[in-house]
Design an enzyme around this catalytic site. Structure first.
Site, PDB file in Angstrom:
ATOM      1  N   LEU A  51      -4.725   9.044  31.197  1.00  0.00           N
ATOM      2  CA  LEU A  51      -4.597   9.985  30.092  1.00  0.00           C
ATOM      3  C   LEU A  51      -5.460   9.528  28.922  1.00  0.00           C
ATOM      4  O   LEU A  51      -6.186   8.545  29.012  1.00  0.00           O
ATOM      5  CB  LEU A  51      -3.124  10.102  29.680  1.00  0.00           C
ATOM      6  CG  LEU A  51      -2.183  10.658  30.757  1.00  0.00           C
ATOM      7  CD1 LEU A  51      -0.722  10.457  30.374  1.00  0.00           C
ATOM      8  CD2 LEU A  51      -2.476  12.136  31.012  1.00  0.00           C
TER       9      LEU A  51
ATOM     10  N   ARG B 213      -2.859   5.169  32.381  1.00  0.00           N
ATOM     11  CA  ARG B 213      -2.131   6.219  33.095  1.00  0.00           C
ATOM     12  C   ARG B 213      -3.050   7.387  33.454  1.00  0.00           C
ATOM     13  O   ARG B 213      -2.578   8.433  33.894  1.00  0.00           O
ATOM     14  CB  ARG B 213      -0.965   6.758  32.238  1.00  0.00           C
ATOM     15  CG  ARG B 213      -0.140   5.696  31.545  1.00  0.00           C
ATOM     16  CD  ARG B 213       0.753   4.906  32.473  1.00  0.00           C
ATOM     17  NE  ARG B 213       1.524   3.948  31.709  1.00  0.00           N
ATOM     18  CZ  ARG B 213       1.337   2.625  31.723  1.00  0.00           C
ATOM     19  NH1 ARG B 213       0.394   2.106  32.502  1.00  0.00           N
ATOM     20  NH2 ARG B 213       2.064   1.825  30.978  1.00  0.00           N
TER      21      ARG B 213
ATOM     22  N   PRO C 119      -1.289   2.738  25.800  1.00  0.00           N
ATOM     23  CA  PRO C 119      -1.664   2.497  27.199  1.00  0.00           C
ATOM     24  C   PRO C 119      -2.152   3.727  27.954  1.00  0.00           C
ATOM     25  O   PRO C 119      -2.228   3.712  29.183  1.00  0.00           O
ATOM     26  CB  PRO C 119      -0.341   2.000  27.794  1.00  0.00           C
ATOM     27  CG  PRO C 119       0.698   2.803  27.058  1.00  0.00           C
ATOM     28  CD  PRO C 119       0.160   2.951  25.650  1.00  0.00           C
ATOM     29  N   GLU C 120      -2.497   4.792  27.242  1.00  0.00           N
ATOM     30  CA  GLU C 120      -2.769   6.060  27.910  1.00  0.00           C
ATOM     31  C   GLU C 120      -3.850   5.968  28.982  1.00  0.00           C
ATOM     32  O   GLU C 120      -3.716   6.557  30.063  1.00  0.00           O
ATOM     33  CB  GLU C 120      -3.154   7.123  26.868  1.00  0.00           C
ATOM     34  CG  GLU C 120      -1.978   7.693  26.099  1.00  0.00           C
ATOM     35  CD  GLU C 120      -1.609   6.891  24.867  1.00  0.00           C
ATOM     36  OE1 GLU C 120      -0.876   7.403  24.019  1.00  0.00           O
ATOM     37  OE2 GLU C 120      -2.067   5.726  24.754  1.00  0.00           O
ATOM     38  N   THR C 121      -4.943   5.251  28.708  1.00  0.00           N
ATOM     39  CA  THR C 121      -6.020   5.210  29.711  1.00  0.00           C
ATOM     40  C   THR C 121      -5.548   4.565  31.010  1.00  0.00           C
ATOM     41  O   THR C 121      -6.070   4.884  32.086  1.00  0.00           O
ATOM     42  CB  THR C 121      -7.254   4.449  29.185  1.00  0.00           C
ATOM     43  OG1 THR C 121      -6.871   3.127  28.798  1.00  0.00           O
ATOM     44  CG2 THR C 121      -7.883   5.180  28.015  1.00  0.00           C
TER      45      THR C 121
END
Length: 269
Positions: A145, A143, A139-141
């Site tokens: 990131l 956040r 799920p980084e994008t």
């Protein structure tokens, strides 16, 4: 299990079990847990008596990835904060590589969340099993990131097409879908069935000669590096740039506040 020790390590014969033990945080990686994992990996690298490593998490979850309290909390000048993020992400990438390079057979036993860095551990392991309620995500994008260091390992496990969808869409996959695309090798019905599956696999592996198993892992690695030359440093730089951006500040704040980030509201209006 309490959260007093960040990593619980036990050994029975040639089988080492390591349990990430921050259940109140879904075993998210903070400094103490990361350092404990690094110490264990360094020890196992030189340990020819250990033959199998089973990696799991306490409290019904595997690992929720990097503790977001570790992102953006640095002090000092902008250059110093950037350098701290860069070094942290370098260590994350080195940790996945060290896990994959162990002479032992590494089995990931997954319950609950395996997100971000936790997903990286799953994919860097040799064999991965999950219980039916396990969930997987990059799920980084969402956040603000970038899934820099886990991306090569997802690609190695699932192929580039499935990896691209995971890191760009950022959605949560259930265990059945994770099995279908190859994130895990097999899905067990519940925690008890998962442990039975892990135990049976350990018994199979232990029938292999220690030296032959280590040499076989070396031959698998010789088929091609999971992480291309220069990628780890480029990934660390990309993560550091994102972590220092306003997007990361907003994404992490939105996650903590359980609200949509500003960019989602803008696109949805």
């Amino acid at each position: 299990m309490s959260d007093e020790a960040p990593l619980l390590v036990t050994r029975q014969g040639g089988v080492v079990r390591a349990v990430m033990n921050r259940p109140a945080r879904r075993n998210a990686l903070n400094g103490a847990l990361s350092e404990a994992l690094d110490r264990l990996l360094a020890e196992l690298r030189e340990d020819r008596a250990a033959r199998v490593l089973v990696l799991s998490g306490a409290g019904g979850h595997f690992c929720a990835g990097l503790d977001l309290g570790e992102v953006g909390g640095e002090t000092g000048t902008e250059e110093q904060r950037m350098a701290a993020q860069l070094e942290r992400n370098r260590r994350i990438g080195a940790r996945f590589a060290a896990l994959a390079a162990l002479p032992q057979v590494v089995i990931a036993s997954v319950q609950g969340s395996a997100f971000a860095g936790g997903l990286g551990f799953v994919c860097a392991a040799d064999i991965a099993f999950a219980s039916a309620e396990a969930r997987f995500a990059a799920p980084e994008t969402r956040r603000g990131l970038v899934a820099a260091q886990i991306l090569p390992w997802i690609v190695r496990r699932t192929g580039r097409s499935h990896a691209a969808r995971m890191v760009l869409q950022g959605h949560v996959l259930g265990a059945a879908e994770a099995g279908r695309i190859g994130l895990v090798h097999e899905v067990a019905g519940d925690a008890a069935a998962l442990e039975t599956l892990v135990a049976a696999t350990v018994a199979d592996v232990m029938q292999g000669a220690p030296g032959a198993l280590a040499e076989t892992k070396a031959m698998l690695a010789a088929l091609g590096a999971a992480v291309p030359e220069g990628y780890a440093e480029a990934g660390a730089a990309a993560f550091a740039r994102c972590a220092a951006s306003g997007e990361a500040d907003e994404g992490i704040a939105a996650f903590r506040d359980r609200r949509p980030p500003a960019w989602f509201a803008t696109q949805s209006s």
